[in-house]
Design an enzyme around this catalytic site. Structure first.
Site, PDB file in Angstrom:
ATOM      1  N   ASP A   1     -43.158  -4.358-102.226  1.00 31.60           N
ATOM      2  CA  ASP A   1     -42.437  -3.155-101.814  1.00 31.60           C
ATOM      3  C   ASP A   1     -42.548  -2.119-102.921  1.00 31.60           C
ATOM      4  O   ASP A   1     -42.501  -2.473-104.110  1.00 31.60           O
ATOM      5  CB  ASP A   1     -40.949  -3.502-101.601  1.00 31.60           C
ATOM      6  CG  ASP A   1     -40.323  -2.657-100.496  1.00 31.60           C
ATOM      7  OD1 ASP A   1     -40.819  -1.546-100.255  1.00 31.60           O
ATOM      8  OD2 ASP A   1     -39.346  -3.112 -99.884  1.00 31.60           O
TER       9      ASP A   1
ATOM     10  N   HIS B   1     -45.038   6.566-102.503  1.00 35.10           N
ATOM     11  CA  HIS B   1     -43.786   5.819-102.340  1.00 35.10           C
ATOM     12  C   HIS B   1     -44.025   4.311-102.221  1.00 35.10           C
ATOM     13  O   HIS B   1     -43.083   3.537-102.319  1.00 35.10           O
ATOM     14  CB  HIS B   1     -43.050   6.305-101.084  1.00 35.10           C
ATOM     15  CG  HIS B   1     -42.506   7.694-101.226  1.00 35.10           C
ATOM     16  ND1 HIS B   1     -41.156   7.959-101.361  1.00 35.10           N
ATOM     17  CD2 HIS B   1     -43.117   8.902-101.289  1.00 35.10           C
ATOM     18  CE1 HIS B   1     -40.969   9.264-101.478  1.00 35.10           C
ATOM     19  NE2 HIS B   1     -42.142   9.862-101.441  1.00 35.10           N
TER      20      HIS B   1
HETATM   21  O1  LIG Z   1     -42.864   7.043 -90.850  1.00 32.96           O
HETATM   22  P1  LIG Z   1     -42.877   5.620 -90.377  1.00 32.96           P
HETATM   23  O2  LIG Z   1     -44.239   5.102 -90.097  1.00 32.96           O
HETATM   24  O3  LIG Z   1     -41.918   5.389 -89.248  1.00 32.96           O
HETATM   25  O4  LIG Z   1     -42.339   4.702 -91.560  1.00 32.96           O
HETATM   26  C1  LIG Z   1     -41.144   4.962 -92.227  1.00 32.96           C
HETATM   27  C2  LIG Z   1     -41.391   5.217 -93.713  1.00 32.96           C
HETATM   28  O5  LIG Z   1     -41.769   4.006 -94.323  1.00 32.96           O
HETATM   29  C3  LIG Z   1     -41.807   4.141 -95.736  1.00 32.96           C
HETATM   30  O6  LIG Z   1     -41.692   3.011 -96.397  1.00 32.96           O
HETATM   31  C4  LIG Z   1     -42.950   5.034 -96.087  1.00 32.96           C
HETATM   32  O7  LIG Z   1     -43.141   5.104 -97.488  1.00 32.96           O
HETATM   33  C5  LIG Z   1     -42.649   6.419 -95.501  1.00 32.96           C
HETATM   34  O8  LIG Z   1     -43.685   7.326 -95.790  1.00 32.96           O
HETATM   35  C6  LIG Z   1     -42.449   6.277 -94.003  1.00 32.96           C
HETATM   36  O9  LIG Z   1     -42.074   7.520 -93.435  1.00 32.96           O
END
Ligand SMILES: O=P(O)(O)OC[C@H]1O[C@@H](O)[C@H](O)[C@@H](O)[C@@H]1O
Length: 502
Positions: free
Chosen positions: A367, A160
């Site tokens: 991003d 992602h």
């Molecule tokens: O899971 P976190 O660390 O709170 O971050 C939120 C998300 O951030 C995103 O941008 C990542 O690609 C996800 O995999 C992730 O779950």
């Protein structure tokens, strides 16, 4: 293999499962994956959100109509895996911030152990015809661990976040081991064509792969690669923005603005989102175009994220200082130039705020995609839409670049000029840009993303052959683990393919 052949279940694996008990399913991505899971009698597998002294057993439940399997992760490894390796090392590296990368062997080892643990727990649940779709940088080695347990299912991976260039990846200790583990997937999906090219470039230079029309050949492994840009459910978001409650909220907000232009930014508190430079761009607007003073308000909604990681703590302190500096410098008793909120707001509230904002300012320094850009556009009134200002370094720029105002987030003057241009853009131009953006987003929706990915996963890429796998040799210095068929440490460059058991 026919694309419509009878298929097994779909198993999605991600660090966080996208559906939680007691909360409705939110966000186009979670909804799109959930509908794929429901249609494919699937299962969403991931971390429970809790840690325990011992690795937990898998808990199976149904949440929001989706079968979910979660497990507690061992406390001793969790921080090294999540805050240490995934978010202290891979995240900055993939967002081109080599200066912030904190590599520690114990973090990497814990990351591998967690992947091995998830693989073992998942393997117990698998049926031979299940298709497995692994998500994101937390789980890059998962297919390798599954293969080591004898799993021959089709396994796809989707990253992602951005793929960094070879020069940056090569600075990661044990990079071939990590990146080589990608070769155990059947399909590797990226957000953009630029990401795909960077992956190919790395694999050719470091893993001895060759590029084909639809992917890469690495010895006897054929890996299909593709750009699958994540989209949103446009109609869902239009629905949020046009609900009676949202319309009422937008009207209330417009009244409070009293004729001033609202600029909005919505991002997790993360250095990759370019928030410091964005605030500097806003400050430049107020300096360079004094008429903007008292006539523009910038609302930045920024929920705290990954507060346990040092780089995030430092970044938060810097951002708070800059926000107060701007308000102190330009604010008046009846005008606050920058309103900065550390709150996570529900999608419906955000939709109302987007609609009341004439400008959406989305300027990450890097991003993978950026769905805020898409949600901002979907929330606009088509008869009087706002303008999207977008960083050319967001994955979304590959699709939206013709109709958004593209900026270089490192250049405060560029951001300031785009803000000023957006403020004065004619209704006719705004309508035209908005119409074209909406058409593109409808074509490349969240649903389209999951369908096209699964089509590739179910397509004619060969499943893992029984018996032996071979790949071309990696260059000198390669330590072996990671690439199927490369178990000899420090094999010299030019060494030919070698056979090993999967
Ligand atoms: O899971 P976190 O660390 O709170 O971050 C939120 C998300 O951030 C995103 O941008 C990542 O690609 C996800 O995999 C992730 O779950």
């Amino acid at each position: 293999m026919s694309k419509t052949a009878a298929k097994g279940r779909l198993i999605c694996v991600s660090n966080r499962v996208g559906t939680v008990r007691g909360a409705p399913l939110a966000g186009g991505l979670a909804v799109a994956l959930s509908s794929a899971l429901i249609a494919n009698r699937g299962l969403w597998f991931g971390w429970s959100g809790k840690t325990a002294s011992e690795a937990g057993a898998v808990v199976l439940e149904e949440i929001n109509g989706i079968n979910v399997a979660t497990l507690d992760l061992p406390t001793a490894d969790f921080d090294h895996y999540y805050a240490g390796y995934a978010n202290g090392c891979l995240w900055p590296l993939c967002h081109f911030r080599l200066d912030l990368v904190q590599f520690a062997r114990e973090h990497y080892d814990a990351y591998r152990r967690i992947n091995a643990l998830i693989a073992r727990r998942l393997a117990d649940l698998l049926k031979p015809d299940d298709r497995i779709w692994v998500h994101d940088y937390h789980l890059i080695p998962l297919a390798e661990e599954l293969r080591a347990l004898g799993c021959r299912n089709r396994i796809g991976f989707f990253l992602h976040i951005p793929t960094p260039p070879h020069e940056l990846l090569a600075a990661l200790p044990r990079h071939r081991e990590l990146m080589g583990s990608l070769l155990h997937y059947d399909v590797v999906g990226l957000q953009t064509e630029a990401d795909r090219h960077r992956l190919h470039d790395y694999a050719v230079r470091e893993l001895g792969c060759s590029v084909t029309d639809d992917g890469m050949n690495c010895g006897t492994r054929r890996i299909r690669t593709g750009a699958f840009p994540v989209g949103i459910d446009v109609d869902e978001f239009v629905g949020y923005a046009t609900s009676p409650r949202a319309l009422q909220e937008s009207r209330r907000m417009s009244k409070l603005l009293d004729g001033r232009t609202q600029v909005i930014g919505v991002d997790r508190l993360d250095y990759s989102k370019g928030l410091l430079r964005r605030a500097a761009g806003f400050e430049r607007l107020l300096e360079k175009y004094p008429r903007a003073q008292r006539n523009v308000e910038f609302l930045q909604v920024t929920p705290i994220s990954r507060g346990e990681v040092r780089a995030y703590q430092d970044f938060r302190t810097e951002l708070e200082a800059l926000a107060s500096h701007i308000n102190g410098r330009f604010g008046t008793f009846d005008w606050t130039p920058l309103r900065y909120l550390n709150k996570a707001l529900p999608q419906r509230t955000l939709a109302a705020l987007y609609r009341a904002s004439r400008i959406g300012l989305v300027t990450p320094i890097r991003d993978g995609m950026n769905l805020v850009a898409k949600e901002y556009v979907a929330a606009q009134d088509p008869e009087d839409p706002g303008v999207l200002i977008l960083s050319s370094f967001a994955g979304a720029a590959e699709q939206m670049g013709d109709d958004a105002l593209l900026v270089n987030p490192y250049d405060p003057d560029d951001v300031a000029d785009a803000l000023e241009r957006a403020r004065w853009m004619s209704l006719e131009e705004r309508i035209e840009r908005h119409r074209d953006l909406m058409a593109g987003m409808r074509r490349q929706s969240a649903d389209h993303w999951q369908r096209s990915y699964l089509e590739a996963l179910d397509g004619d890429a060969p499943a893992v052959p029984a018996g032996h796998i071979t790949v071309a040799a990696a260059p000198a210095g390669f330590t072996g683990k990671g690439v199927p068929g490369t178990s000899t440490p420090n094999r010299p460059a030019g060494h030919r393919a070698q056979a090993v058991s999967p």
